[in-house]
Design an enzyme around this catalytic site. Structure first.
Site, PDB file in Angstrom:
ATOM      1  N   ASN A   9       0.872  -1.185   0.000  1.00 52.34           N
ATOM      2  CA  ASN A   9       0.000   0.000   0.000  1.00 52.34           C
ATOM      3  C   ASN A   9       0.910   1.236   0.000  1.00 52.34           C
ATOM      4  O   ASN A   9       1.500   1.570   1.016  1.00 52.34           O
ATOM      5  CB  ASN A   9      -0.891  -0.031   1.256  1.00 52.34           C
ATOM      6  N   LYS A  11       0.127   4.267  -0.304  1.00 52.29           N
ATOM      7  CA  LYS A  11      -0.513   5.455   0.283  1.00 52.29           C
ATOM      8  C   LYS A  11      -0.235   6.690  -0.575  1.00 52.29           C
ATOM      9  O   LYS A  11      -0.321   6.625  -1.800  1.00 52.29           O
ATOM     10  CB  LYS A  11      -0.035   5.639   1.730  1.00 52.29           C
ATOM     11  N   HIS A  94      -9.636   1.353   5.232  1.00 52.26           N
ATOM     12  CA  HIS A  94      -8.311   1.502   5.835  1.00 52.26           C
ATOM     13  C   HIS A  94      -8.417   2.508   6.985  1.00 52.26           C
ATOM     14  O   HIS A  94      -9.162   3.491   6.888  1.00 52.26           O
ATOM     15  CB  HIS A  94      -7.315   1.985   4.777  1.00 52.26           C
ATOM     16  N   GLU A  96      -6.655   4.881   7.933  1.00 52.26           N
ATOM     17  CA  GLU A  96      -6.400   6.286   7.579  1.00 52.26           C
ATOM     18  C   GLU A  96      -7.640   6.906   6.930  1.00 52.26           C
ATOM     19  O   GLU A  96      -7.908   8.091   7.091  1.00 52.26           O
ATOM     20  CB  GLU A  96      -5.158   6.378   6.680  1.00 52.26           C
ATOM     21  N   GLU A 166      -5.578  -4.652  11.091  1.00 57.53           N
ATOM     22  CA  GLU A 166      -4.565  -3.601  11.192  1.00 57.53           C
ATOM     23  C   GLU A 166      -4.827  -2.746  12.425  1.00 57.53           C
ATOM     24  O   GLU A 166      -5.593  -1.765  12.355  1.00 57.53           O
ATOM     25  CB  GLU A 166      -4.620  -2.708   9.956  1.00 57.53           C
ATOM     26  N   GLY A 172       2.378   2.509  10.764  1.00 56.11           N
ATOM     27  CA  GLY A 172       3.344   3.582  10.539  1.00 56.11           C
ATOM     28  C   GLY A 172       4.066   4.042  11.797  1.00 56.11           C
ATOM     29  O   GLY A 172       4.694   5.098  11.806  1.00 56.11           O
ATOM     30  N   SER A 208       3.305  -1.814  10.621  1.00 53.02           N
ATOM     31  CA  SER A 208       4.752  -1.854  10.864  1.00 53.02           C
ATOM     32  C   SER A 208       5.389  -3.197  10.505  1.00 53.02           C
ATOM     33  O   SER A 208       6.279  -3.677  11.206  1.00 53.02           O
ATOM     34  CB  SER A 208       5.059  -1.475  12.317  1.00 53.02           C
TER      35      SER A 208
HETATM   36  P1  PGA Z   1       2.804   0.521   7.680  1.00 52.70           P
HETATM   37  O1  PGA Z   1       1.330   0.671   7.094  1.00 52.70           O
HETATM   38  O2  PGA Z   1       3.367  -0.776   7.132  1.00 52.70           O
HETATM   39  O3  PGA Z   1       3.549   1.705   7.205  1.00 52.70           O
HETATM   40  O4  PGA Z   1       2.665   0.455   9.169  1.00 52.70           O
HETATM   41  C1  PGA Z   1       0.471  -0.435   6.969  1.00 52.70           C
HETATM   42  C2  PGA Z   1      -0.851  -0.026   6.401  1.00 52.70           C
HETATM   43  O5  PGA Z   1      -1.312   1.085   6.641  1.00 52.70           O
HETATM   44  O6  PGA Z   1      -1.478  -0.790   5.663  1.00 52.70           O
END
Ligand code: PGA
Length: 248
Positions: A9, A11, A94, A96, A166, A172, A208
């Protein structure tokens, strides 16, 4: 052979040029498709060009998608439009989107219905915030998110359905969820999905994931793959992740 799902992803980390450059390098990666199912979800600016350039070995996914096919919806792109340019997958709900863009469980539900009607495979993302976890609400929150998205959803038992667990506090942040804790959630998610839609879901862990910890996750029988954000946006870290999954 266990097939591991590797979702990238990107983003909003990469601009157009960076996205195109990364795709060229992705196309050179060698991996066994029976062992790894790779899906890339780029940003919208580059997605059509990427669709034309992406190797057949790699699948394309959208990071979101609107539920109406066409119309006066400024700033949106529909599920149908993504499908028409070659997407097979779409991320839905997601964290976010839920937390920074106020996407509600009702929005998520409409997106699930639209994705299925359009022929895209949804990756339904669920997970609790740190405050919810500290109050012991993880099970309840995930349960609500799943039920609102899935109850009475018209999905055939054999249709591919992907759920990504998640935890919001792990995305992140560098604070990944332990494999043990992820396994506990995955088992509960599996039971809920089977009960609600009689479907045998693919369940991913996200939050992460790095080359250092990816093997721990994918070695678990409860974890069918990973959804990777930051570490999927640089060829070196993604290549390491792919190589580890290839050998693991
Ligand atoms: P990350 O994001 O690996 O940067 O923690 C995962 C995600 O948002 O799917």
């Amino acid at each position: 052979m266990k097939q591991t799902y590797l979702f990238a992803n990107w983003k909003m980390y990469l601009d157009y040029q960076e996205s195109i450059q990364l795709v060229k390098k992705l196309n050179e990666l060698e991996f066994n498709q029976e062992k790894i199912k790779m899906v890339v979800c780029p940003g919208d600016l580059a997605i059509k060009d990427i669709s034309e350039q992406l190797s057949d070995k790699i699948n394309l996914g959208a990071q979101s998608g609107y539920w109406v096919d066409k119309g006066g919806y400024t700033g949106e792109i529909s599920m149908q439009m993504y499908r028409d340019i070659g997407c097979k997958y779409v991320l839905i709900g997601h964290s976010e989107r839920r937390h920074q863009f106020n996407e509600s469980d009702e929005d998520v539900r409409k997106k699930m219905e639209a994705a299925l009607a359009t022929g895209l495979t949804p990756i339904l993302c669920v997970g609790e915030t740190l405050a919810q976890r500290e109050k012991g609400l993880t099970v309840e929150i995930v349960n609500i998110q799943l039920k609102k998205a899935l109850q009475k959803l018209p999905i055939e038992p054999d249709r591919e359905l992907i759920i990504a667990y998640e935890p919001v506090w792990a995305i992140g942040t560098g604070h990944s969820c332990t494999v043990r804790d992820a396994e506990v959630e995955h088992k509960k998610i599996d039971a809920i999905v089977r009960a609600v839609v009689k479907n045998d879901p693919v369940i991913l862990y996200g939050g992460s994931v790095r080359s250092e910890n990816v093997l721990d996750y994918i070695s678990s029988p409860e974890i069918n793959g990973v959804l990777v954000g930051g570490a999927s946006t640089k060829i070196d870290s993604w290549k390491e992740i792919v190589n580890k999954c290839q050998k693991g």
